[in-house]
Design a protein around this motif. Structure first.
Motif, short mmCIF file in Angstrom:
data_model
loop_
_atom_site.label_atom_id
_atom_site.label_comp_id
_atom_site.label_asym_id
_atom_site.label_seq_id
_atom_site.Cartn_x
_atom_site.Cartn_y
_atom_site.Cartn_z
N VAL A 87 -1.04 2.58 -16.61
CA VAL A 87 -0.19 2.86 -15.45
C VAL A 87 1.00 3.70 -15.86
O VAL A 87 1.43 4.61 -15.13
CB VAL A 87 0.23 1.54 -14.79
CG1 VAL A 87 1.30 1.80 -13.72
CG2 VAL A 87 -0.98 0.87 -14.16
N THR A 132 -4.82 6.14 -12.73
CA THR A 132 -5.31 5.08 -11.84
C THR A 132 -5.83 3.93 -12.69
O THR A 132 -6.49 4.13 -13.70
CB THR A 132 -6.43 5.64 -10.95
OG1 THR A 132 -5.83 6.46 -9.95
CG2 THR A 132 -7.22 4.51 -10.27
N ARG A 162 -0.09 -8.38 -12.87
CA ARG A 162 0.93 -8.23 -11.84
C ARG A 162 2.34 -8.33 -12.42
O ARG A 162 3.29 -7.73 -11.91
CB ARG A 162 0.74 -9.27 -10.73
CG ARG A 162 1.55 -8.92 -9.50
CD ARG A 162 1.08 -9.66 -8.28
NE ARG A 162 1.01 -11.09 -8.54
CZ ARG A 162 0.70 -11.99 -7.61
NH1 ARG A 162 0.42 -11.59 -6.38
NH2 ARG A 162 0.65 -13.26 -7.89
N ARG A 172 2.61 -3.45 -8.46
CA ARG A 172 1.92 -2.89 -7.30
C ARG A 172 0.39 -3.04 -7.36
O ARG A 172 -0.31 -2.62 -6.44
CB ARG A 172 2.26 -1.39 -7.17
CG ARG A 172 3.70 -1.13 -6.71
CD ARG A 172 4.00 0.35 -6.81
NE ARG A 172 3.77 0.84 -8.17
CZ ARG A 172 3.13 1.99 -8.46
NH1 ARG A 172 2.66 2.76 -7.50
NH2 ARG A 172 2.96 2.35 -9.72
N ALA A 173 -0.10 -3.59 -8.45
CA ALA A 173 -1.56 -3.72 -8.59
C ALA A 173 -2.14 -4.63 -7.50
O ALA A 173 -1.49 -5.57 -7.05
CB ALA A 173 -1.91 -4.27 -9.96
N THR A 174 -3.34 -4.32 -7.08
CA THR A 174 -4.03 -5.11 -6.05
C THR A 174 -5.19 -5.85 -6.70
O THR A 174 -5.86 -5.33 -7.60
CB THR A 174 -4.60 -4.18 -4.96
OG1 THR A 174 -3.53 -3.41 -4.41
CG2 THR A 174 -5.27 -5.00 -3.85
N LEU A 189 -5.09 -0.11 -9.15
CA LEU A 189 -3.91 0.57 -8.63
C LEU A 189 -4.22 2.06 -8.64
O LEU A 189 -4.38 2.65 -9.70
CB LEU A 189 -2.67 0.29 -9.51
CG LEU A 189 -1.41 1.07 -9.08
CD1 LEU A 189 -0.98 0.65 -7.67
CD2 LEU A 189 -0.28 0.85 -10.07
N GLN A 222 -3.24 5.69 -8.54
CA GLN A 222 -2.03 6.49 -8.77
C GLN A 222 -2.30 7.99 -8.63
O GLN A 222 -1.38 8.76 -8.62
CB GLN A 222 -1.51 6.23 -10.20
CG GLN A 222 -1.06 4.81 -10.42
CD GLN A 222 0.05 4.71 -11.46
OE1 GLN A 222 1.17 4.32 -11.13
NE2 GLN A 222 -0.22 5.11 -12.69
#
Lengths: 253, 253, 253, 253, 253, 253, 253, 253
Positions: free
Chosen positions: D77, D82, D97, D102-104, D114, D116
């Motif tokens: 990141v 990405t 996290r 912001r990671a899902t 995430l 990007q």
């Protein structure tokens, strides 16, 4: 009676009294009974496939007698379709040639073929890479099949991972492919290495080449299935035809 | 619109002007779109099967969470169908009972069930024979399933081949069966011996009972597939449900 | 001395002095010594089976010499029994024909047969479905065996899952079966699809047809054992005979 | 120093005396040492891949601790790439996290992601078909991965071959695909059936769903490798990610 | 009524009128119904075995709950038989001790036992040799079982083939054996070496000790089955009990 | 110099001056150099074995040329030892007969033999039971080997478990054995059934008889290893010789 | 009595009458009985090995309890030998530290060690290359073991074949090795590629890293055994210790 | 242009104006384009290997036609390289001899060879030990290959573990080796025993010798991989060549 328009017309005729209900019922029942195939589109799909790929019927010669192969071949050719027989020995070719004199035998690929229909050209080149010279029969089955299906094919043989410089020296040819078929026996490492070098789909074909713990191609098969590279999928051991069919589908997208 | 009679009626109404062609077309198109299922007989078969066998939907609990099982179970029960969940643990039953309070848990069979529809009785007795006490969970899965499908079931447990007299002492019960389910782990020899004693179909169920070279039931499975007796067929390891479903089909012929 | 009535008579004769105790003891001992078989019902069962199914002795030709096969065949025929030899090559037939001139050879099924006894007819039709033309030897072994055992047989060949419309077009013939034998090699998917279409018992026969990762039929065998459809049980790879024997038992219930 | 123009400039500077030979030599040696990568095109390929597919680094969570996963994720990141982690449990997500807020987490796919970077859209739809509800984790891994790689994805779940009408009812959605991922456990027959219905590439994913003779997905794997349909290739058991990567490559051609 | 003498007596009584024929018939029918077991000698054999070997009933604890084990154990002890439970954990012992307070737990052998009957002594010594310390649980299962069956047992542990001098230093103890049980995991070479040194029967027990390509004892099992030495036979992986039972049979000859 | 007596004599001669110390040292050194074998007992064991069992050297014909077999055979016979060649074809016999004219060929056992030494008789009878007629070559290899090793052999053929009455009818012959060799292919269930009937050691020999999922005898092998009966141990597939050698060792105890 | 000089002296004493023959015989017999070990040189070999390699006793922690490990460790350390425990968890280390306070735990290698003896340095560098980060535990077991055995070790991690440039960038470090240990899971292709790049012995270690068709490292193992490169040999799956021991032997030549 | 010195000279010439920049650029570009191979050292490594080991190209005859073998052989010989063909039958030799008249055929090793280059001598002796006479073809492949690669080879045949004294009698020859190749089929125990006796690297070669549960060498392979001795690594089944190449690499260190 294969469209809503035809149905509407029939109903209008019934409403107008132009067609009596008994006749209309017959036509409807007939349509219903026919529809499953039409509705399912099986025949259409098959037809579509033939037009697009040029191989409406492929004969796997393995486990069939020359006489059986020749009989099916004759029937296919009589329908005007392109003939493709894989895993065909000399005897099978003799039998086929007796009934389909124009058929060609590609001995190195063990393929009998007769092109009778135009074939849509694929969009790019299918590279067929093979690790060793013993893998060539499978590689040629793949290459010939891909050509018969309308693909431009580039052969890249004897580029096994133990002599990496030979492979690296062919990077440009690899990079020019739209899809790559990689044929390898023994440890089956070539697809991983190639897929790490390029960004196109790789179809891996394990071969039964090897001895001892190759277990008839199992080692190569497992190696390819466990590839640490992305963009690799695998077909059955020695299945050059299957790899070519897959590659051709991709190359015609 | 699932019969020719209905079609005829519709056409008559169109011919009489009682139904306009737009409405009729809509109904016909709806029927056509529905028909594939009707025409293929899929829905009918399913319905037929439900009426005859009483298990329109069976849930394999293995690999599903209690919540998932409960949700599917609630849906089945709401439709008025008989509920049958196999490979269900205590937790699954707790979850199901919360939404289907009348459900029963057969712990020895790991089955959750609720009969909601009458079931056609099978013509004879299904004998469930088991080689050892460790095979009972699978045997009970078979026995309970067969009962829920409307079969009279006779249990014959602990009749392994190493103590043949126990088995031979039950010849009469074996002889009274219309179909026999034989559950055995380890070497899986029981089906061969029983099939040699009787003249009725034997469904063999290998179990994963054993250790070492039983390889999770492989030894029993291979033993049963290679049975030298006639009248034996085999289902998957530990698949008591599958054996019962097969036996019930046979017993309802 | 196979009934209680006979025992009663003997005892009455002893009580009356019509039979001395030495003679009576001899008869009783003889009965005792005979009983285990009678009591176990082995001979009866065998006899019963022969009357009902017409195949008191079946010879598996595999691994026997033509001379051995011929010797056993001659013995069976001399007893007046129906002859059935499976896995028999041309040479075996030559040897059998020399001693059993009326024997018939079904080359496509590799079966030698001579019907000498009436056979009870099965109640319905046994459908034998085969996925590909290479599966026919196994399918024919099943079909011929089923016929010899008194069953009406319907053949449904070349209905593999890759061309689903051919199979769906035969739904009515499938639906008419009392039991279905499904013969398939390669991935062995046909039994699952057929069992999903019908509500009758399906006997699945994996064949050794294929190459590479088919591993001599293992792939088809595992596929069939793991069938997600209900009402499927499986016999050994290439065991057309076993499937027919099972189907015949079911069809005679 | 990645072009001939730059080399020419350097030589001109040396010829003019603007750069002394010691400095020039240093720059040349640096270029030589860097070139192998440039010349081999490895870095370029990697860069190209990242731009086109949006997943320059994918973390296989299996066998890594949450701490290890989090550390690698943070590095990726930080580079602006990405993030895609597969086979990630809840604990791994907690760890990630903490460093990548912001990671899902896509729990049903066991994926942490995430995005990007913009991702090039694929040309068509990737259909992900799954045989049973137990196959959904693998199917979701495939579907989420394909979406993150820029593909439009259509999910087609619970369409196993034992209830063929459900599958046939979705023919149109299948026909609309540019490439189809078929996820199935147990006997793994679904890819053959689907490939027989459509004319697009099918990527088959065997799952470890099943028990007994499924041998952890081996049965499904062998079934798919032996598919009698053309246009099928296979990835490793449970390898939803690999199937999606392959499908995405194809869909971006 | 288990001898001809008794039959003769009955017939004499009938002839003399001392017994009426109805009573005699009852006795005869009772004898007939009992005979199959008597005649087959099953019960006798079992009894004989118990007297000779002292283990009329052995409980395989594997896959049984402590409650199940305790229930069977209580029944065996109540009959006055010797108790032997193999593969029994601490919890099983707790459950057994609650109902059979005098039972002993051999933790290193995972055996629960209570000797209640005298046992015939074997003729010689059973040597139990083990390759490594990890093989001891299996070796102890064998040694304790052999002891409970009345055999003198000599333990010879940690004599693996990689340190041949330890084994050779024990030649005399090996030579003194009447039968040798050899327990080994990993490559399972020890039985071959020992059988080459001595002239007595060797029972080989592969263990699941190892990792990787030991495949749960498969490597050791195959090694032992392929022993190039004569006088070696093999039992299942980890089956110390089975080896001891076999050795005890031999030692009691 | 192979006994303590000889050492004592030498020392006495030295003490008396009949032998000078240089000569004595030579003799001692020679003995020391020979002793490792003597001391380890290898030669003695071998000699002992030869006297007791009569087969000091056995030739496994498999994988040797007729010429190789003949050469080894000639050497053995020249030493005055008994000759035993297993897995010997006609060609091997021709070659052996040229150099050992008195050798006998047992074609049904594929054995070449010439007894040259007296053999110690075993204490009891070795029963060789075989399930089917196809198992006879292996059974005969066992029976002939056991006979050559000095054992009385009783053959009990065609007593497979599918026709249990044939086996039960031979209970007395089984009961009379001191050790039983059970030869069976296919599911390999016969050893379990026989071991359940008798109380003597059973040596199980799986055969490669079968097809399909017998996997060259693997099914029978696994079945036998997983026998639920006590008193069973197993040798390699088709290893009739090994079973006989084991049985002979037991029968000579 | 371990030299000819001592023998000569004894004989001279006997000849002179200084030693009576009874005493002499005792001494000779004692020497004969002791010689095998001396003559075989087993103890010497072991001692030699310890001096040269520094690991006279290695404990495989797998399958041993912490208490067992600690007991053996204490004994080794008490003898003054170097301690090496592989496959040791935290609990094992706690137990060992209680009795061997100076022991060190290498958690990433799961190794407990205490060097107590000087170790001969190897002649060159042992490179330990690993394909992925998940392979590190095995790689570290190899690296730590090699270091403890006196080798200079260079670690080369995360150089899998799918990103060939990372590997090629380390050619110099590879070229500097005297022997290379290559650790890889999944398809196990790395040893082939590395062996093709260098001219030194490569010891390949397959790891159980992977899933699905990796079958616990079987895929990697087979891949490595079938390597098309020369100069590769293989150890067991996950056997980092074994590879290091082999590499150390080579590096000390 | 393969050294920094040459680069420096070129730049000096440019700085002095002795070489114009266009010419210099050409030379630099040429160097860059050549470098990948030079820089990667592939060609050099290959050359180095040839000089050191004398086998720049080895032909695996397996799966190649005599014509193919002869063509490759002719090419190799024409280049002046040493020829080595493994797995070559008589027919292959006939074909090779027609184009390479001086070639030698080692029938017992199935090797065709022609030494054309001097070969560096290895530092010590390579012992090739074989368990049985049937293992000799593989052992000879190893021995001949090792000799052709410049190693002194000592053959130690027929030293299987079942007759340990033969092996122990050769301890001195074993101890004299720098590296030992151990060839064994069946249970493959010999490498463990030898590695326990010596302190040098052991290369284990499983052979396909055996039958039944040897499964084509699998038993021996697994046995060797699971060796409890240290200092053992393994090559593919029957891979005598591979073992020799590995041993030669070690012996040339």
């Amino acid at each position: 009676m294969t469209s809503n328009k035809q149905l509407q017309d029939l109903l209008d005729q019934v409403a107008r009294g132009d067609v009596d209900t008994t006749t209309a019922l017959d036509q409807l029942i007939q349509a219903f009974n026919a529809r499953p195939y039409e509705d399912l589109g099986f025949a259409r799909v098959d037809h579509h496939r033939a037009i697009r790929q040029g191989f409406p019927e492929v004969i796997l010669g393995l486990g069939k007698t020359p006489a059986q192969i020749a009989a099916i071949a004759a029937e296919i050719v009589a329908r005007g379709s392109t003939l493709l027989v894989t895993r065909a020995g000399e005897a099978a070719f003799e039998a086929v040639r007796a009934v389909v004199p124009r058929a060609t035998y590609y001995a190195d690929a063990a393929i009998i073929a007769l092109r009778q229909q135009d074939v849509t050209a694929g969009h790019g080149t299918v590279v067929v890479a093979a690790a060793g010279t013993s893998d060539l029969p499978v590689a040629e089955e793949a290459a010939r099949t891909a050509e018969l299906m309308g693909n431009e094919v580039a052969r890249l043989y004897d580029v096994g991972v133990a002599g990496l410089h030979r492979l690296l020296g062919e990077r440009e040819r690899l990079a020019s492919a739209r899809v790559i078929i990689v044929v390898a026996g023994m440890e089956g490492a070539l697809p991983s290495v190639i897929a790490g070098l390029v960004g196109v789909p790789v179809i891996a074909v394990p071969t039964s080449i090897g001895y001892g713990a190759s277990f008839g191609g199992l080692a190569a098969l497992l190696g390819m299935l466990n590839s640490c590279a992305t963009g690799v999928s695998v077909v059955n051991i020695d299945n050059g035809f299957g790899a070519a069919a897959m590659a051709s589908l991709i190359n015609h997208l």
